[in-house]
Design an enzyme around this catalytic site. Sequence first.
Site, PDB file in Angstrom:
ATOM      1  CB  ALA A  48      -0.911  -0.008   1.219  1.00  0.00           C
TER       2      ALA A  48
ATOM      3  CE  LYS B 123      -2.370  -7.707  -9.589  1.00  0.00           C
ATOM      4  NZ  LYS B 123      -1.397  -7.926  -8.531  1.00  0.00           N
TER       5      LYS B 123
ATOM      6  CD  GLU C  36       1.151 -14.068  -9.721  1.00  0.00           C
ATOM      7  OE1 GLU C  36       1.336 -13.863 -10.946  1.00  0.00           O
ATOM      8  OE2 GLU C  36       1.342 -13.200  -8.854  1.00  0.00           O
TER       9      GLU C  36
HETATM   10  P1  NAD Z   1       0.940  -6.119 -10.149  1.00  0.00           P
HETATM   11  O1  NAD Z   1       1.387  -7.160  -9.233  1.00  0.00           O
HETATM   12  O2  NAD Z   1       0.078  -5.058  -9.591  1.00  0.00           O
HETATM   13  O3  NAD Z   1       0.181  -6.776 -11.398  1.00  0.00           O
HETATM   14  C1  NAD Z   1       0.778  -7.581 -12.409  1.00  0.00           C
HETATM   15  C2  NAD Z   1       0.985  -8.975 -11.982  1.00  0.00           C
HETATM   16  O4  NAD Z   1      -0.196  -9.525 -11.499  1.00  0.00           O
HETATM   17  C3  NAD Z   1       1.361  -9.930 -13.065  1.00  0.00           C
HETATM   18  O5  NAD Z   1       2.695  -9.832 -13.376  1.00  0.00           O
HETATM   19  C4  NAD Z   1       1.016 -11.230 -12.455  1.00  0.00           C
HETATM   20  O6  NAD Z   1       2.138 -11.700 -11.758  1.00  0.00           O
HETATM   21  C5  NAD Z   1      -0.047 -10.909 -11.474  1.00  0.00           C
HETATM   22  N1  NAD Z   1      -1.328 -11.577 -11.695  1.00  0.00           N
HETATM   23  C6  NAD Z   1      -1.983 -12.292 -10.747  1.00  0.00           C
HETATM   24  N2  NAD Z   1      -3.107 -12.799 -11.211  1.00  0.00           N
HETATM   25  C7  NAD Z   1      -3.205 -12.438 -12.507  1.00  0.00           C
HETATM   26  C8  NAD Z   1      -4.163 -12.682 -13.519  1.00  0.00           C
HETATM   27  N3  NAD Z   1      -5.264 -13.382 -13.284  1.00  0.00           N
HETATM   28  N4  NAD Z   1      -3.933 -12.164 -14.735  1.00  0.00           N
HETATM   29  C9  NAD Z   1      -2.829 -11.417 -14.954  1.00  0.00           C
HETATM   30  N5  NAD Z   1      -1.892 -11.142 -14.035  1.00  0.00           N
HETATM   31  C10 NAD Z   1      -2.076 -11.649 -12.817  1.00  0.00           C
HETATM   32  O7  NAD Z   1       2.109  -5.404 -10.853  1.00  0.00           O
HETATM   33  P2  NAD Z   1       3.657  -5.637 -10.728  1.00  0.00           P
HETATM   34  O8  NAD Z   1       4.250  -4.733 -11.734  1.00  0.00           O
HETATM   35  O9  NAD Z   1       3.979  -7.063 -10.764  1.00  0.00           O
HETATM   36  O10 NAD Z   1       4.024  -5.141  -9.296  1.00  0.00           O
HETATM   37  C11 NAD Z   1       3.565  -3.967  -8.794  1.00  0.00           C
HETATM   38  C12 NAD Z   1       2.942  -4.245  -7.465  1.00  0.00           C
HETATM   39  O11 NAD Z   1       3.878  -4.913  -6.639  1.00  0.00           O
HETATM   40  C13 NAD Z   1       2.570  -2.975  -6.805  1.00  0.00           C
HETATM   41  O12 NAD Z   1       1.192  -2.803  -6.871  1.00  0.00           O
HETATM   42  C14 NAD Z   1       3.056  -3.124  -5.414  1.00  0.00           C
HETATM   43  O13 NAD Z   1       1.918  -3.358  -4.623  1.00  0.00           O
HETATM   44  C15 NAD Z   1       3.952  -4.315  -5.410  1.00  0.00           C
HETATM   45  N6  NAD Z   1       5.328  -3.840  -5.131  1.00  0.00           N
HETATM   46  C16 NAD Z   1       5.636  -3.650  -3.841  1.00  0.00           C
HETATM   47  C17 NAD Z   1       6.891  -3.210  -3.474  1.00  0.00           C
HETATM   48  C18 NAD Z   1       7.211  -3.022  -2.022  1.00  0.00           C
HETATM   49  O14 NAD Z   1       8.294  -2.557  -1.704  1.00  0.00           O
HETATM   50  N7  NAD Z   1       6.354  -3.384  -1.131  1.00  0.00           N
HETATM   51  C19 NAD Z   1       7.850  -2.960  -4.446  1.00  0.00           C
HETATM   52  C20 NAD Z   1       7.517  -3.175  -5.767  1.00  0.00           C
HETATM   53  C21 NAD Z   1       6.241  -3.621  -6.110  1.00  0.00           C
END
Ligand code: NAD
Length: 790
Positions: free
Chosen positions: A33, A120, A178
Site C-alpha cells: 500500500a 489476482k 502465477e
Molecule cells: P501487479 O502485481 O500489480 O500486477 C501484475 C501482476 O499480477 C502480473 O505480473 C502477475 O504476476 C499478477 N497476476 C496475478 N493474477 C493475474 C491474472 N489473473 N492475470 C494477470 N496477471 C495476474 O504489478 P507488478 O508490476 O507485478 O508489481 C507492482 C505491485 O507490486 C505494486 O502494486 C506493489 O503493490 C507491489 N510492489 C511492492 C513493493 C514493495 O516494496 N512493497 C515494491 C515493488 C512492487
Amino acid sequence: MTDAAQRILQLRAELDQHNYRYHVLDEPSIPDAEYDRLFHELKALEAQNPQLVTPDSPTQRVGSLALSAFGEVKHEVPMLSLGNAFEDSDLEDFDRRVREGLDLPAGDLFGSVEYSCEPKLDGLAVSLLYENGLLVRGATRGDGSTGEDISVNVRTIRNVPLKLQGEGWPQVLEVRGEVFMSKAGFEALNARQLEQGGKVFANPRNAAAGSLRQLDSKITASRPLEFCCYGIGRVQGDLPETHIGILHALKGWGMPISRELKLAKGAQACLDYYRDIGQRRTSLAYEIDGVVFKVNSLAQQRELGFRAREPRWAIAHKFPALEELTELLAVEFQVGRTGAVTPVARLKPVKVAGVTVSNATLHNMDEVARLGLMVGDTVVIRRAGDVIPQVVQVVSERRPNWSPEEREQRSVKVPEHCPVCGSAVERTQLVKRSKGKESFVEGSIYRCVGRLACGAQLKQAIIHFVSRRAMDIEGLGEKSVEQLVDEGLVNSPADLYALTFEQIVGLEGFAELSTNNLLEAIEQSRKPTLARFIYALGIPDVGEETAKLLARALGSLARIRQALPEVLTYLPDVGLEVAHEIHSFFADEHNQGVIGQLLKHGIELQEEGDLHPEFAASTTLAGFITKLNIAFIAATGAERLAAKFGSVQGIIDADWLDVRQVERLSERAAKSLRDYFDDPANAQHALAIENQLREFGMHWQSERKQLEGLPLAGQTWVLTGSLEVMSRDVAKDKLEALGAKVAGSVSAKTSCVVAGPGAGSKLAKANDLGVKVLDEDAFLAVLAGYGVAL
Ligand code: NAD
C-alpha cells in the site's frame, strides 16, 4: 530545479530501491500500500509535468533487473504489469477507455464489452515454455524483457505439467501464470522455519518468491508452491480467439486455471464480480490482492494494444491492503490464564483492510527479538482474515538515528514483576531429551508465578472454568467474574460452589430471578464428565481435545493426576513438553488444593472408568526402551533386549555377560546400556514408569497382543455421514474397544464403512473399491452381535 522535478527524482530513487528489494531480493521493506502511494504520487507528478518523463522512470518500466546468478531468458513477447483500479470509478473509467479505444459509442445500447474475470493471485509471474508438448523452460518476469531461467525450479512444482495432456496443442506454447503459496502452506512453512531457526517470511507472496528463486532447487522442491495459469506469451499454432476460450483449452491440456474464472458483460457485472470475490476473500485457500479484468476478445485486445508497462485491455482492481504502516507507540505486557506474560504492541491507529487497528499481538519475547523492535519504530502491520493483527516487520530505514541511551530506553524488556499482582516473572523452561538424559533449556514464554493469587490469572481461570465447553455455568459473564474476584468473594474455582444468594444478588446486573438461575446453573454443573473437568482446570497446553484424550485413555482422575510424563507420552499427540506441563500441574501443591476443594464441594465426575484397551495395548517394552533414547540403542536393538529380558527390572538385574549375549547387540551398545542403568537415577526413573504402567494395568506386551484376542482386531473401519443413535465419537470408541482401528479415509484395505445420512465422497470411494458398507441399523446389529450395549 523545480520542487516537482526534485520530488520526482527522489521518488524514482526510492521506488527503484523498493523494486529491487521486492522483485530481486524478495524482501520488501514497506507494505504494498505504501509502495502504491509513492508510485501514484510519482505518476501524478509526471502527468502534470510530461516533459520530465524519462524512459527509465519506474512508471515506464516493469519489475526490476533479473538476478545474474540465474541464466538469462529473453521474453520475445514482453511480460507486462497491469494498470490498477482502486475505486469503482477507476474501473468505470477503464471500461470507458476500452469502449473509446474500440470506437464503441457510449451507453450499453450497442452492447457491452465482454471481460474475463479472474482473481489476482498474490505470487510472482512465471513463463513456462512448451515445445511439442514438453516443458522446456521456466522463467521469471524480471524487467519484462529479460527474466531469470528457473527451469529446474519450476519442475519441482507439483501442479506444473511436465508434458501436456491430450492433443491439439500448438507446437510452441508459452504459458503464463502465477506461482503462489496457499495460506495453509505459508503457515506450515513459517512454523517449520521458526522451529529450525530459518528465515520467517512476512507474507505468502514473499514466501513464494523466495522459495521459487532459489539457487538450490531442492529447497524449492521442499516448499509448498502451486501454479495457476492466466494467459499465454509466444505461440506457434492455433488457439481459440477469446481469452476464456484459451484458458479452457489450456485446462484441457492439463494446466491448472482459476476455478473462479467468469465472463462479465460490461463494467457493472465486473463490479459485481469484484464484490462477490471480495466477500469470499478471507475464505479462499490462497491470498489475492484484487481481481483482474481482461477484454475477452483477442481481436479487440489487438486493437487496443499496449502502453509502456501495461496492456490497455486489462486492469487489476485491487482490494484494500492487508498490510499497512504505522508507529509502535508502546509495548505493554498482558497476563493470561496460565500466567503467561505476553507482549502486546500499542500502535498509532491505522486502517487495515477496512478496520482500525490500534493493538497487535507480538506472541512472545523471541518474536520481539526476531523483529528487533524498538518503541517509536515504524512497523508493518498485517491483518489477514479474522486473524489478530500482527507486527510483521520493522521498517529499519525509517528508524531515526537514536543515541545509544535512547536505543536502550526504547528496547523492549520483560518486566521483572507481574504488572497485575507484582509477583516475580520467570522464564519458562523447556524439557529436552537427548542421549537418554533430560535437560532443561530456556523457553520463549515468561510467566507470572502468582497463579490464582494473581488477579489477572484468577479472573481468566474462572472465566475459562465456567465457559460453555468447560463446566458450562450459564449466566456468569466476564464482568460478574471480575466483580466476584475484585470483591474477594471468589479466590479459586472451588469458591463458586460456596456462593450464596445474598452475595450474588448484590452484584451489578443481578436481580432475584437471575440470581436463582445462576445458583441453579452452578448446581447443575456439579456433575461434569471427566473430560470437561480436566479441560476446565485450565492446564497449560491442554485444550478440549487433549482433555478428551486424557479422559478417554486413562479413564479416571486418579490416574491422570498420578501419571508420569513418560506414561502420558503414550497418548497420541502428547509430546514430552505437554506431558511435563500436565504432570507438573498435578504435582503442584496449590493445584492439588484447588482440586481437593472442588471434590469436597461435591463435584461428582461422570464417565470415569477403565483404561482404554487400545491405550493399555500401546506399551511395548521395546517401544519404551527406544523412548529412553539410550545412545546406540535403536528400535531393533530395543526389540531384541525386550524379547530376552521381558521387563526393565529384568534388564537391570541382568549381568553384563547376559547383555552381551543379546543377538547382534554391539559391544558399544551393551556398554552404553550398562552405563545408563548403572546410574541409580536412571534406573529408578525407568522402574517408576514400569511400576506405574503395571499399576495402571498396562503390562508390557509384544506388539498389540491384547488387541489380538479382540473380535475386530486387525480390521480398519471408517465412519462417515451422520449417525443418529450414537455420535461418531461414541461409535469410534465402541469399535476400538472391539479391537478395530478407526481411520479417516477409505482405501482398498478398509474392512468396512459405516455410512449415515449425508455421506459423500468416502461412501462413493467405498462403493468404487467394493468395500463393505453398513448403514447405521446394520452397524448397531453388528455391535449387538458382539454383545456391545448401546
Ligand atoms: P501487479 O502485481 O500489480 O500486477 C501484475 C501482476 O499480477 C502480473 O505480473 C502477475 O504476476 C499478477 N497476476 C496475478 N493474477 C493475474 C491474472 N489473473 N492475470 C494477470 N496477471 C495476474 O504489478 P507488478 O508490476 O507485478 O508489481 C507492482 C505491485 O507490486 C505494486 O502494486 C506493489 O503493490 C507491489 N510492489 C511492492 C513493493 C514493495 O516494496 N512493497 C515494491 C515493488 C512492487
